[in-house]
Structure formats: structure tokens, C-alpha cells
Write an enzyme that holds these catalytic residues in place. Sequence first.
Site, PDB file in Angstrom:
ATOM      1  N   GLY A 227       0.824  -1.199   0.000  1.00  0.00           N
ATOM      2  CA  GLY A 227       0.000   0.000   0.000  1.00  0.00           C
ATOM      3  C   GLY A 227       0.857   1.247   0.000  1.00  0.00           C
ATOM      4  CB  SER A 228      -0.002   4.708   0.862  1.00  0.00           C
ATOM      5  OG  SER A 228      -0.318   4.704   2.243  1.00  0.00           O
ATOM      6  CD  GLU A 247       4.970  -3.447  -3.721  1.00  0.00           C
ATOM      7  OE1 GLU A 247       5.479  -2.333  -4.009  1.00  0.00           O
ATOM      8  OE2 GLU A 247       3.849  -3.796  -4.078  1.00  0.00           O
ATOM      9  CG  LEU A 248       5.779   0.619   1.410  1.00  0.00           C
ATOM     10  CD1 LEU A 248       6.584   1.453   2.391  1.00  0.00           C
ATOM     11  CD2 LEU A 248       4.391   0.326   1.953  1.00  0.00           C
ATOM     12  CB  CYS A 281       3.359  -0.281  -6.869  1.00  0.00           C
ATOM     13  SG  CYS A 281       2.260  -0.493  -5.466  1.00  0.00           S
ATOM     14  CD  GLU A 374       2.589   5.295  -5.639  1.00  0.00           C
ATOM     15  OE1 GLU A 374       2.682   4.164  -6.146  1.00  0.00           O
ATOM     16  OE2 GLU A 374       2.445   5.477  -4.412  1.00  0.00           O
TER      17      GLU A 374
END
Length: 471
Positions: A227-228, A247-248, A281, A374
Amino acid sequence: MLQVPARIGGRPVGAAEWIEVRSPYDGTPVGRVPALTAAHVAEACTAAAAVLARRDFPQHARAEVLERAAGLLTERTEEFAVTVAREAGKPIADARGETARCADTLRFAAVEARKLAGEMIPMDASRAAAGRLGLAVRHPAGVVAAITPFNFPLNLVAHKIGPAIAAGCPVVLKPAELTPISAIRLVDLLVEAGLPEDWISVVTGTGPATGEPLVEHPVPAVVSFTGSVAVGRRIQRAAAGKRVLLELGSNAPVIIEAAADLERAVAAVRRGGFSYAGQSCVSTQRVLAHRSVYGAVLDGLRGAAGTLRLGDPLDGRTEVGPLISAAATARVAGWLDAARRAGAEVTGGEVHGTLITPAVVADPPRHLDVYRGEVFGPVITVTPYADLDEAIALANASDFRLQAGIFTPDLGAALRAANDLDFGGVLINEVPTFRADQQPYGGSGAAGNTREGPAYAINEMTELRFVSVSA
């Protein structure tokens, strides 16, 4: 409206309140899931701890379940793809692709379940240990708390629960509140394939109501989150003492060299920057074009963006659907307005109901959100550079270093990029949006601290135990 219960300890669970899941395209109802509470999370964690204590699900059985589930999912591709398209707004062609990838992810996890082992330790290598047999064997790390995002509501769930099953770790799964139905259906499918009914609990609800209590609960030994960056950092603080796998985000760059095949590069960026409305992502966001081809690349991308078909995710011709929510649409539109006010030339980026036309931003100032943040929307920026040194410096000047790409026919330039681009993945003659489900996938810096892909995730979800045998 269809009510889809959550799962705790092998039984369906409802709640006093329910969350309506609606299509982000037209607001039509997809279903309702229970709005669970911290008490439900505690119950799920207790059930998972009891499952872990049983130790009654051997490697071969875990592999067989994963293999059967992959087969069942392949048979039901359309059913699952329609669910993904409806709740996530993902174009049906992409949703079918995600379902096929999910089946592959389960197959890769099955392979890892069969070959999960440790290693021999050369005890005779030291005088003090000579005459002993040494083994390092892998054991489940414990209960896994898996928290998944909206954008790949099927395959990213599989990337967490598949390796966890292979490793022998029970799971408490908290899917994104906007797209929970795909996850519940996948767990149902695994149970149909032979997974013990209580192996995975699914707790549906908001982040504060279920996500935070899950992270803070003492039972999970591993927290796996996609996520963020902001939420990932909060989880890392709240889960002190646990193994936290993050995992960003990313604002993925691609370098286009002067001698690159521009037609190939533009076509790849068209796909990588705008598919699923940029909600990935590793969606291609920052295009860095050599100054000698900058004009041609910019014109090519503007033209390519204009050919994309927007519309209903369930229409097989649709290439770009809606953003996940009205708030996401407003944020992206606001970033584009800020770019216009700063003097950047923006092509596209018009809001039509729930859709935003794909946008190309020419050489924006570096401080703008559309460049340094992002975007997570159908937006790319195009920036000129003078030489490869500058291109690599521009690419690396980011907090988000997940994947980067370069288009070049020059082997030397490709090797230099592979060495000097400070990213978790470097893709040569490909956009950074590409991901193979068996690769080690992850980033550095604010992009995360782990590597996914079943062969790599399973190492994160197990721990080594040394065993020494003396005659």
C-alpha cells in the site's frame, strides 16, 4: 444486495453494520461485506494461533491444495475477472490477465511448498565441530497478518497467502475495504481445493477498525503489507518486534536514449503509463527522453494517449476505466491543475464523470506532485536530459525506488543503467510496469523493504533452525 460474509476460524461471519461495495465506474452495487471490529480481529488471531499449534498440514498437502486451486481458478477465469472488473473498475481484459497471473502465482507457490528445505552445514570445516551432522531447516515463522490493496485485489492477495500456505503459516487477511469480494472468493476457492477451513481468516472493514488492531495484536509474527508509504510507515511503528514486510509506492521512471526504437518505447509507455488508469505501484510515470528525441517522444506520447479508449470496465474494448474513488479522481485532477498553474503544458487530464482522460505533462518543475509524488492515476511526465549521467541522476532522485526502465540498443548503456540505477528492479528495453510473478519484486528507500514472488516471500515467512546431530 448480495451479502458476502467474512471468515473467522472456518465459519462465515456477519456484523451489525455492513460495507457496501460499489462499482467505481457507475456506482452500481457489487455486494456487501461486514464491517468487523477489533473484537473480530482478536477472535481471528486466536483461531490462527490454534491452527499454527496443530502442525497437521504437511508440505505435500499444501502443494496439492495450491495446485488444485490454480486449476479451479483457471476454469473460472471469467467469473473472477468480472468480480475484479466490477469492484475495482479494472478493464475486463486486464482483469482476465490478473486472474491468469493469480493462477500462476498459486502454481509458483505450490512449487515452493514442494521444495521447501534447508541446507547442510559443513561441520567438518571446523575442528571443534568435526564428526557432527549439521542441518539448517526452515520452519514457519508464525501467523501472517496480510493487508492487501485495492488495485490488484486478486493477484496481490495470492502473493501473500500463497507463500504463507507454502511456508505452513496460517493467515489473517485484511483486504482493501473497497475491493474485498475478490479476496473472499479466492479464499473460498482455496477451501474448495482442500485448504483447512480455518487456515485463513478474512477480516473485512476499515483500516482503523480492523487493520490497526490486526497489526497491533500479539499473535501475528509477520505483517505483510502492500500500500501507501504513509500507511506502511505507521504499520512499521505499530508492529515493533514483528517481522514487517512492506511493498510500497513508486513514481517509476523510464529512460529513452537517443538511439532507442522510439515507436517501441512509445507503445510500451502507452501501455505502462495508462493501463488500469495508472493505478499500479510501478505504473510508468516519469519519462526521461534524450534531448535530441525529446520532441518526437513527447509528440508520440501525446498522440498515443489520445488513442486510448475510456469507458465501462465490462466493455471488452475499454483500455482505461475509472479511478477507484471520487476522492482519488479529485486528487489527481488537483495535481494536474497545480501543474498548469506552475506553467507546465498539460495535454489531456480532463474529468468526465468518473473518468480522467490520460494526461501527458511536458517537462514539469521538479517540485510538483505530478513529478515527485506517486500520481496513481493516468498521468505521465516527459522530461529532457542531456546525457546518460543526467538521466540516471534524474531517475535516482526519488524517494520511491521500486523499478526503473531504459530503452537503448547500446549494451554498454544498458549495463551501466543496470549497475547505477538504484532500484529494486531495472528493466532493459521495457517499461518499469512489467512484473513477472516469479521474480524478486520490491524496492529500496521508501518503496519498501522486502522482495515478493513466492520463492522469495517464503523465505521471509520462515525462519532457520539449526540442528546438530552427534553420533
